[in-house]
Design an enzyme around this catalytic site. Structure first.
Site, PDB file in Angstrom:
ATOM      1  N   GLU A  59      16.673  86.720  27.366  1.00  0.00           N
ATOM      2  CA  GLU A  59      15.875  87.220  25.822  1.00  0.00           C
ATOM      3  C   GLU A  59      15.218  86.519  25.360  1.00  0.00           C
ATOM      4  OE1 GLU A  59      19.386  86.670  23.384  1.00  0.00           O
ATOM      5  OE2 GLU A  59      18.674  88.275  22.183  1.00  0.00           O
TER       6      GLU A  59
ATOM      7  N   LYS B 241      17.137  95.979  22.653  1.00  0.00           N
ATOM      8  CA  LYS B 241      18.916  95.560  22.199  1.00  0.00           C
ATOM      9  C   LYS B 241      18.866  96.386  20.812  1.00  0.00           C
ATOM     10  CE  LYS B 241      20.916  91.549  21.078  1.00  0.00           C
ATOM     11  NZ  LYS B 241      20.629  89.876  20.815  1.00  0.00           N
TER      12      LYS B 241
ATOM     13  N   CYS C 279      21.407  90.147  25.729  1.00  0.00           N
ATOM     14  CA  CYS C 279      22.904  89.115  25.928  1.00  0.00           C
ATOM     15  C   CYS C 279      23.418  90.136  25.279  1.00  0.00           C
ATOM     16  CB  CYS C 279      21.648  88.575  24.123  1.00  0.00           C
ATOM     17  SG  CYS C 279      22.418  87.083  23.574  1.00  0.00           S
TER      18      CYS C 279
END
Ligand code: CDV
Length: 364
Positions: A53, A143, A214
């Protein structure tokens, strides 16, 4: 007798990066380290490398940055006219060029500034998939589960997590995609027209991939959205705090617990969706605090087949057999046979917790 007779072999890697020490660490240094990892991957005949990330910078959401000009330095511009502008950015191009030269597909994370009209932009925490054979990006993921807070924690000495301040939740959903050039002899749509039943194509085409970033790996919902598209390989990069002084436990205890939850999430997600997954950390001590390592490759039974041994730059690689996804997909997690969607409406209709009513004393 398994159903996974015809092997679909692929050598893949997580490219763990050690610390990127500070907000001012030169990009050129990071790019050189990434290129070294790609060179290493090439020597090991790896075909796909996953980077962490926000690969190119320190984990800047741990800092309180008030100046918009300073914040802008961490973002790469993109727009409807050039959604994949990142691949021509001087901040990434040397890595793209190296991947193309070596014939290695890569996935990496970066901070994306999406501009729809002059002066109007939305910032995302993004990952893309670059196909070396096609010489273009073939997928983008933004994300969805942003952790942390908007307003900084004012207590002195705390480790900040300000992703809600710097990013907007992703708007692209969990869209699985196929990638050509990774598996020899993959069934194509023209071939499938000859088959009587469409299910007979399952597990035979080009690999089906999905991306998470993540915190997303902790949420069963995202994994299952990919599982429902027959995903065979989930790619995920992360920056996970190893120690935050505001929470209970010593540094050693907190790091062990963070690693446990990381492994638990990745292993459960892979098992419950009968897919492989690759997890790439940014690890070690950066100026704002420390990050866990634990980069890994997980198989469809939930076993870790390779894991990092250091907190530095390290290539974690394995040859995987995508045919091994079939057993879970056709037995325990044969969704078409066993899912009971009539009982799942709560998952879509409700966000927070609604507990059952309190009991009366008479019910004690
Ligand atoms: N970068 C992250 O998403 N970090 C979160 C932490 C804050 C819990 C993670 O899930 O690792």
């Amino acid at each position: 007798m398994g159903s996974d007779s015809e092997q679909r072999l692929l050598t893949v890697a997580a490219a763990q990066l050690g610390p990127i020490e500070s907000l001012t660490t030169p990009r050129a240094d990071v790019l050189a380290r990434m290129i070294n990892l790609l060179q290493d991957a090439s020597e090991k005949e790896v075909r796909l490398v996953v980077f962490p990330e926000l690969t190119f910078t320190t984990f800047f959401p741990s800092y309180i940055i008030n100046s918009p000009e300073e914040v802008a330095k961490f973002f790469e511009p993109a727009s409807p006219n050039d959604a994949y502008a990142i691949i021509n950015s001087p901040n990434a191009k040397p890595v793209i060029d190296k991947a193309t030269e070596l014939g290695i597909d890569i996935s990496f994370g970066y901070a994306e500034r999406w501009t729809t009209e002059p002066g109007k932009f939305v910032d995302y925490n993004t990952a893309v998939y670059y196909s070396a054979t096609q010489r273009q990006c073939v997928a983008k993921y933004r994300k969805i589960h942003l952790p942390g807070r908007y307003e900084p924690d004012q207590r002195p000495g705390v480790t900040q997590q300000l992703e809600k301040r710097y990013f907007t939740p992703g708007d692209l959903g969990f869209q699985a995609f196929r990638v050509s050039g990774l598996i020899d002899g993959a069934l194509k749509s023209e071939d499938a027209k000859m088959l009587a039943s469409p299910e007979r194509t399952h597990g035979k085409g080009d690999p089906i991939l999905g991306m998470l970033i993540c915190n997303d790996r902790r949420w069963a919902e995202g994994w299952r959205c990919y599982g429902l598209q027959g995903v065979e390989l989930v790619l995920e990069g992360y920056n996970t705090t190893a120690f935050a002084p505001q929470y209970d436990g010593t540094e050693v205890e907190q790091e062990a617990e963070a690693l446990f939850h990381h492994r638990l999430s990745c292993q459960a997600g892979s098992y419950q969706n009968a897919c492989y997954s690759i997890h790439a950390a940014k690890a070690g001590k950066e100026d704002h605090g420390s990050l866990i390592a634990g980069s890994s490759i997980v198989d469809p039974n939930g076993h870790i087949v390779a894991e990092s041994k250091t907190k530095g730059d390290e290539l974690v690689y394995a040859t995987i057999d995508l045919a091994k996804c079939r057993r879970g997909k056709e037995r325990v997690f044969a969704f078409d046979k066993h899912r009971r969607v009539e009982h799942y409406s709560r998952i879509l209709d409700q966000v927070g917790v609604e507990e059952p009513s309190l009991l009366d004393r008479s019910q004690a």
